[in-house]
Scaffold this active site. Structure first.
Site, PDB file in Angstrom:
ATOM      1  N   ASN A 103       2.713 -56.539  51.862  1.00 52.27           N
ATOM      2  CA  ASN A 103       1.968 -55.370  51.312  1.00 52.27           C
ATOM      3  C   ASN A 103       1.089 -56.192  50.122  1.00 52.27           C
ATOM      4  OD1 ASN A 103       1.288 -52.579  50.655  1.00 52.27           O
ATOM      5  ND2 ASN A 103       2.843 -52.786  48.695  1.00 52.27           N
ATOM      6  N   GLY A 104       0.333 -57.088  50.630  1.00 53.63           N
ATOM      7  CA  GLY A 104      -0.344 -58.004  49.258  1.00 53.63           C
ATOM      8  C   GLY A 104      -1.791 -57.552  49.081  1.00 53.63           C
ATOM      9  N   GLY A 105      -2.209 -56.789  50.164  1.00 55.00           N
ATOM     10  CA  GLY A 105      -3.551 -56.776  50.159  1.00 55.00           C
ATOM     11  C   GLY A 105      -4.104 -55.559  49.510  1.00 55.00           C
ATOM     12  N   LYS A 116      -4.078 -51.364  49.745  1.00 56.75           N
ATOM     13  CA  LYS A 116      -4.499 -50.987  51.029  1.00 56.75           C
ATOM     14  C   LYS A 116      -3.455 -50.224  51.534  1.00 56.75           C
ATOM     15  CE  LYS A 116      -6.615 -52.447  55.336  1.00 56.75           C
ATOM     16  NZ  LYS A 116      -6.729 -53.557  56.316  1.00 56.75           N
ATOM     17  N   GLY A 207      -1.442 -66.161  50.740  1.00 59.43           N
ATOM     18  CA  GLY A 207      -1.238 -65.726  52.224  1.00 59.43           C
ATOM     19  C   GLY A 207       0.104 -65.709  52.473  1.00 59.43           C
ATOM     20  N   ASN A 244       2.340 -57.168  59.440  1.00 61.38           N
ATOM     21  CA  ASN A 244       1.274 -56.486  58.379  1.00 61.38           C
ATOM     22  C   ASN A 244       1.237 -55.116  58.163  1.00 61.38           C
ATOM     23  OD1 ASN A 244       0.422 -59.242  58.253  1.00 61.38           O
ATOM     24  ND2 ASN A 244      -1.401 -58.840  59.814  1.00 61.38           N
ATOM     25  N   ILE A 245       1.314 -54.545  56.843  1.00 59.80           N
ATOM     26  CA  ILE A 245       1.495 -53.032  56.668  1.00 59.80           C
ATOM     27  C   ILE A 245       0.401 -52.360  57.404  1.00 59.80           C
ATOM     28  CG2 ILE A 245       0.229 -52.895  54.636  1.00 59.80           C
ATOM     29  CD1 ILE A 245       2.953 -51.171  53.731  1.00 59.80           C
ATOM     30  N   LYS A 387      -8.452 -52.610  60.092  1.00 62.59           N
ATOM     31  CA  LYS A 387      -9.291 -53.706  59.380  1.00 62.59           C
ATOM     32  C   LYS A 387     -10.550 -53.053  58.780  1.00 62.59           C
ATOM     33  CE  LYS A 387      -6.004 -56.739  59.852  1.00 62.59           C
ATOM     34  NZ  LYS A 387      -5.063 -57.291  58.828  1.00 62.59           N
TER      35      LYS A 387
END
Length: 500
Positions: A103-105, A116, A207, A244-245, A387
């Site tokens: 959940n870093g993006g 996001k 990353g 990936n979330i 995306k």
């Protein structure tokens, strides 16, 4: 123009590239120690970054020997259909599981502010809402205690923690920790870019390969391994399902969990892969390299072999980044110092023209370090990333129905694959602009391919079938009237119909 204490790349007469690696490391350490207002976490991160930097210097000239790259050995990738499918669920296995979402993006690439995971993707539900609904249902249905763990970044942590307050009444334990915060490096001198912690854009989250070290340094790894539930009478978590979330297909698969706990207790790491199509040519793939199962990323591929890498014939599967990882194995490898992942050098150009380097790693690259690692070739439905707004159009459409937070393809869709959708960046890239162009999302149950370019708007109850191409010339606008059915059509030029 004042420098306000900023350091330019020419301030130092030392060119780290001409130094011995050990001297460059000492120089980097000296510069990191000068960073002002460094918190305890930053200081700890800088110590870890020093090790990453040292690895980068040691290995940056190493290249894969392409002649040693072979397809995975027989048995290295297991077909999903060959796994036993159990109707009954062993709750004891579920209680050994934790679900971790990366959940870093931020949502900036889609024109959104904040994490996001806070973007609405279906019926006003966000990525995070859907994750919570899925796991809450799983626990309720099977009387289990599967926690949701979020790996945030310094970009997303504050906002995420505020958002989590709304789940206070849910029957779900939600845990969070932060991944590392590392300084960008000036390519010209190999010095750290930041001189203090005030400008966050001079730092970066390194990353998802940072998962392992951050799990340990935050204390989360030990917390999960020691997690006890006296009511359910279980002790500790053994497995972590990582994804990936923004991958809406990455839900807990009970067949894979049963397979690992019951049939393959010797396996410590599973990577879910799926068949590659021409839309997935840049996805990482599994290979055999010097006798071990490894992840090959596009960044590692020499230019002269790029077309071969993109081939769907030689490299037939790609990494979904849905991973099942044994928690005690992570702890063992970290203690031994034997969790090695290749470094990916990610170059960025700043507004002032300077080039910086970000040292990153892929979480799946650690597959080679674990015992009896496997790939499982899963159905494409387990890879549904969002995306771009073209992906958002798919998941908002009538292709799917939602059940307990999971998106399930409707049986009325007679093809196993989703349509290929391309929406022009100039008018559809940002979520707000995208939503403004649709009165509602068209019926795409029978759509194969959609290309939209230019100033195009859609009315209500539009149906798109087969191959549809809509191109509005520059300066023109096309309005697709409500109730339109477009089947194998090309629409171009200027079509502007006003309602009376």
């Amino acid at each position: 123009m004042g420098t306000s204490g900023r350091r330019s790349s020419s301030d130092s007469m030392v060119d780290f590239r001409s130094e011995k690696p050990e001297d460059a490391i000492l120089s980097m350490e000296a510069e990191l120690s000068k960073i002002r207002n460094a918190t305890k976490d930053i200081i700890r991160n800088n110590d870890q970054f020093r090790d990453l930097f040292a690895q980068y210097l040691e290995e940056k000239e190493l290249k894969l020997d392409w002649s040693n790259i072979k397809p995975p050995k027989d048995g290295s990738i297991v077909p999903y259909d060959s796994i036993s499918h159990h109707e009954e669920v062993n709750t004891a296995f579920l209680n050994k599981l934790a679900v971790l979402k990366l959940n870093g993006g931020l949502g900036t690439s889609m024109g959104c502010v904040g994490p996001k995971s806070a973007i609405s993707v279906r019926n006003d539900a966000t990525f995070l809402d859907l994750c919570v609904k899925q796991i809450e249902y799983l626990n309720r249905e099977h009387d289990a205690n599967v926690p949701l763990v979020l790996m945030n970044s310094f970009n997303t942590n504050d906002d995420t923690r505020k958002i989590l307050r709304k789940y206070g009444t849910t029957n779900l334990e939600i845990l969070t920790f932060n991944q590392s915060q590392y300084p960008r490096i000036l390519k010209e001198t190999l010095q750290p870019l930041p001189t203090d912690t005030a400008i966050t854009s001079e730092w970066y989250p390194p990353g998802h390969g940072d998962l392992y070290r951050s799990l340990e340094s935050s204390g989360m790894l030990r917390q999960l391994i020691e997690m006890v539930n006296y009511v359910a009478a279980f002790e500790g978590k053994e497995w972590m399902f990582v994804s990936n979330i923004d991958n809406l297909g990455a839900v807990v698969d009970l067949n894979i969990l049963n397979y690992l706990c019951k049939e393959r207790p010797d396996c410590e790491f599973v990577m879910e892969v799926t068949d590659k199509t021409r839309a997935d040519v840049k996805g990482g793939t599994l290979i055999d390299y010097d006798g071990s199962l490894r992840l090959l990323e596009v960044a590692q591929v020499p230019k002269e072999h790029m077309e071969e890498f993109k081939s769907v014939h030689k490299f037939r599967v790609f990494n979904t980044n849905n991973l099942w990882i044994n928690l005690p194995a992570i702890e063992r490898l970290l203690k031994r110092g034997s969790l090695h992942m290749e470094i990916i050098e990610n170059k960025k150009v700043l507004d002032d023209g300077r080039v910086v380097i970000q040292l990153e790693q892929a979480v799946g690259a650690a597959i080679k370090c674990f015992s009896n690692s496997l790939g499982i070739n899963v159905p494409r439905s387990r890879f549904l990333p969002v995306k771009k707004t073209s992906d958002l159009m798919l998941v908002m459409s009538n292709l799917y129905r939602m059940k307990h937070g999971m998106l399930l393809m409707r049986p009325e869709r007679h093809f196993g694959t989703v349509p290929l959708i391309k929406l022009g960046d100039n008018h559809f890239k940002k979520v707000k602009e995208f939503l403004r162009r649709f009165e509602d999302i068209p019926d795409i149950l029978e759509l194969d391919h959609l290309t939209v370019s230019g100033d195009v708007r859609f009315g209500n109850n539009v149906s798109l079938r087969g191959t549809v191409i809509i191109i509005a010339n520059e300066g023109n606008r096309i309005d697709i009237p409500s109730g339109s059915i477009l089947e194998n059509k090309i629409v171009s030029g200027n079509l502007h119909i006003l309602e009376h």
